[in-house]
Write a protein that holds these residues in place. Structure first.
Motif, PDB file in Angstrom:
ATOM      1  N   VAL A  75     -32.852 -22.043  19.274  1.00 53.58           N
ATOM      2  CA  VAL A  75     -32.746 -22.791  18.023  1.00 53.58           C
ATOM      3  C   VAL A  75     -33.754 -23.934  18.096  1.00 53.58           C
ATOM      4  CG1 VAL A  75     -31.262 -24.148  16.506  1.00 53.58           C
ATOM      5  CG2 VAL A  75     -30.303 -22.214  17.778  1.00 53.58           C
ATOM      6  N   MET A  77     -34.775 -27.112  16.961  1.00 56.89           N
ATOM      7  CA  MET A  77     -34.190 -28.216  16.221  1.00 56.89           C
ATOM      8  C   MET A  77     -35.234 -29.023  15.458  1.00 56.89           C
ATOM      9  SD  MET A  77     -31.015 -28.077  16.161  1.00 56.89           S
ATOM     10  CE  MET A  77     -30.906 -29.609  15.239  1.00 56.89           C
ATOM     11  N   VAL A  80     -35.608 -27.060  12.357  1.00 57.27           N
ATOM     12  CA  VAL A  80     -34.380 -27.187  11.567  1.00 57.27           C
ATOM     13  C   VAL A  80     -34.366 -28.511  10.811  1.00 57.27           C
ATOM     14  CG1 VAL A  80     -31.884 -27.563  11.755  1.00 57.27           C
ATOM     15  CG2 VAL A  80     -32.948 -25.631  12.931  1.00 57.27           C
ATOM     16  N   SER A 126     -26.309 -21.391  22.073  1.00 58.68           N
ATOM     17  CA  SER A 126     -26.915 -22.202  21.011  1.00 58.68           C
ATOM     18  C   SER A 126     -26.993 -21.442  19.693  1.00 58.68           C
ATOM     19  CB  SER A 126     -28.306 -22.677  21.433  1.00 58.68           C
ATOM     20  OG  SER A 126     -29.173 -21.584  21.684  1.00 58.68           O
ATOM     21  N   VAL A 127     -27.241 -20.136  19.755  1.00 58.29           N
ATOM     22  CA  VAL A 127     -27.284 -19.342  18.520  1.00 58.29           C
ATOM     23  C   VAL A 127     -25.875 -19.113  17.982  1.00 58.29           C
ATOM     24  CG1 VAL A 127     -27.880 -17.073  17.560  1.00 58.29           C
ATOM     25  CG2 VAL A 127     -29.499 -18.284  19.029  1.00 58.29           C
ATOM     26  N   LYS A 129     -23.629 -21.212  18.024  1.00 53.76           N
ATOM     27  CA  LYS A 129     -23.285 -22.471  17.368  1.00 53.76           C
ATOM     28  C   LYS A 129     -24.293 -22.872  16.292  1.00 53.76           C
ATOM     29  CE  LYS A 129     -20.999 -24.346  21.497  1.00 53.76           C
ATOM     30  NZ  LYS A 129     -21.017 -25.436  22.512  1.00 53.76           N
ATOM     31  N   ARG A 130     -25.286 -22.025  16.059  1.00 48.85           N
ATOM     32  CA  ARG A 130     -26.392 -22.401  15.169  1.00 48.85           C
ATOM     33  C   ARG A 130     -25.927 -22.722  13.753  1.00 48.85           C
ATOM     34  NH1 ARG A 130     -30.833 -18.013  15.079  1.00 48.85           N
ATOM     35  NH2 ARG A 130     -29.139 -16.858  14.066  1.00 48.85           N
ATOM     36  N   TYR A 131     -25.017 -21.938  13.220  1.00 51.02           N
ATOM     37  CA  TYR A 131     -24.584 -22.195  11.841  1.00 51.02           C
ATOM     38  C   TYR A 131     -23.967 -23.592  11.729  1.00 51.02           C
ATOM     39  CZ  TYR A 131     -22.790 -21.375   7.169  1.00 51.02           C
ATOM     40  OH  TYR A 131     -22.547 -21.474   5.805  1.00 51.02           O
ATOM     41  N   THR A 133     -24.568 -26.024  13.688  1.00 53.36           N
ATOM     42  CA  THR A 133     -25.666 -26.962  13.904  1.00 53.36           C
ATOM     43  C   THR A 133     -26.412 -27.238  12.607  1.00 53.36           C
ATOM     44  OG1 THR A 133     -25.943 -26.233  16.201  1.00 53.36           O
ATOM     45  CG2 THR A 133     -27.815 -27.344  15.164  1.00 53.36           C
ATOM     46  N   GLU A 316     -29.288 -18.265   7.385  1.00 48.34           N
ATOM     47  CA  GLU A 316     -29.215 -18.952   8.673  1.00 48.34           C
ATOM     48  C   GLU A 316     -30.323 -18.602   9.677  1.00 48.34           C
ATOM     49  OE1 GLU A 316     -26.698 -18.759  12.770  1.00 48.34           O
ATOM     50  OE2 GLU A 316     -25.804 -17.870  10.987  1.00 48.34           O
TER      51      GLU A 316
END
Length: 350
Positions: A75, A77, A80, A126-127, A129-131, A133, A316
């Motif tokens: 991810v 960031m 993002v 991490s992916v 939890k990405r949504y 995030t 996402e």
């Protein structure tokens, strides 16, 4: 990212992405026939495609297929947060015009079917939890958004699929539940929607179509496609009470890619739940969400009939792909963030 859609870019039905009254779009699609409307273009599969997957498709267990353009491990960031800043800017500019932005962030298919991935393919923490995030990044920037992952998790827990097995798109059950949840948010935030009660889209009867999903149809060789097999798509036909004379200002507009096309039922269900007209513009292909928003805001339809609520659909796995994402969007959609912001401000008269 909707790299490819079941609608051919050259199809007359494909050009219905312009801001038309939703009922007119639905009637045109129904009159043409969903099977024809969903006829896919046939790009050449990558020469390096392996037996189990390619640069575009992961071939999982039990015939499950997954788009491969989102990372299963990382991810970014920085990317993002860059996207979030642009979204927050759009929200502020729209608010200055009295228009509420509802960002519709749709979750990755793999989050619901990780157990169907090919052997050796796993989703990183991490992916996973990405949504959350992404929602956190938005919230920090002052952009509230529907938790669509939570909505779809409820549908999935109740025993319904939320994505088709061999297709990149969501099921009608998933689209319906999301539309209901989003309608509830909109009615709470904007209790006095323009228009008359009873002007929402009536829902037609459900029918079922047996065909290949787009990931199978577009990217698998014939033998592998046959092994994956066809699957059943649930489609809601146009209600008998609908007609092409329905028109007028819609208080809610939806812009996005092929997830929000009428074939999968989202915009008509949203209209039905709101009891108001809803209009929609969408495009197939790897155009990305950034140009789609601009195309709508730069249109005569927006200038003459701006909505009270603008639903901007994103996805996402490619949230961090900004308007400058070379190699992700088609060349006509590529621009710097500064160019995108300048066009946004010009379209909104700022």
């Amino acid at each position: 990212m909707d790299k490819h859609s079941p609608l051919e870019p050259t199809s007359p039905r494909r050009r219905l992405h312009a801001r038309l009254p939703l009922l007119a779009v639905l009637c045109a699609l129904a009159g043409a026939g969903a099977a024809q409307a969903q006829a896919p273009a046939k790009p050449t599969p990558p020469a390096a495609a392996a037996k189990d997957d390619s640069a575009i498709v992961l071939v999982g267990k039990d015939g499950w297929l997954f788009p491969a353009w989102g990372s299963l491990s990382d991810v970014d960031m920085q990317a993002v947060d860059a996207s979030t800043r642009l979204i927050a800017e759009a929200k502020a500019r729209l608010a200055a015009r009295g228009i509420r932005l509802e960002l519709l962030l749709l979750p990755d298919k793999v989050l619901f079917y990780e157990d169907r991935l090919p052997e050796g393919k796993v989703v990183s923490v991490s992916v996973e939890k990405r949504y959350d995030t992404l929602l956190g990044s938005l919230q920090k920037a002052g952009v509230e958004a529907l938790d669509a992952r939570k909505v779809l998790a409820g549908v999935h827990a109740a025993g319904s699929d939320v994505f088709y097995r061999s297709d990149q798109h969501w099921t009608q059950a998933a689209a319906d539940a999301t539309a209901d949840a989003l309608a509830a948010r909109i009615k709470q935030a904007v209790p006095n929607l323009a228009g008359e009660p009873g002007s929402g889209t009536p829902l037609g009867k459900e029918t079922r179509e047996r065909r290949y999903g787009d990931l199978a149809e577009l990217f698998l060789p014939p033998e592998q496609r046959a092994a994956v097999g066809r699957e059943t798509f649930t489609v809601r036909r146009v209600a008998e009470s609908q007609g092409l004379l329905d028109s007028g200002k819609a208080p809610v507009h939806v812009t996005g890619h092929s997830m929000v096309q009428p074939y999968f039922g989202f915009p008509q269900k949203l209209s039905n739940a709101l009891d108001r007209p809803v209009t929609v513009n969408w495009k197939a292909g790897n155009v990305g969400p950034w140009i789609m928003l601009l195309e709508y805001l730069e249109s005569d339809d927006f200038r003459t009939n701006p909505p009270q609520v603008l639903v901007w659909q994103m996805f996402e796995p490619v949230y961090g792909f900004g308007p400058q994402a070379q190699g992700q969007w088609d060349n006509a959609s590529i621009m710097t963030p500064q160019q995108w912001t300048a066009r946004l401000n010009k379209a909104l008269g700022q």
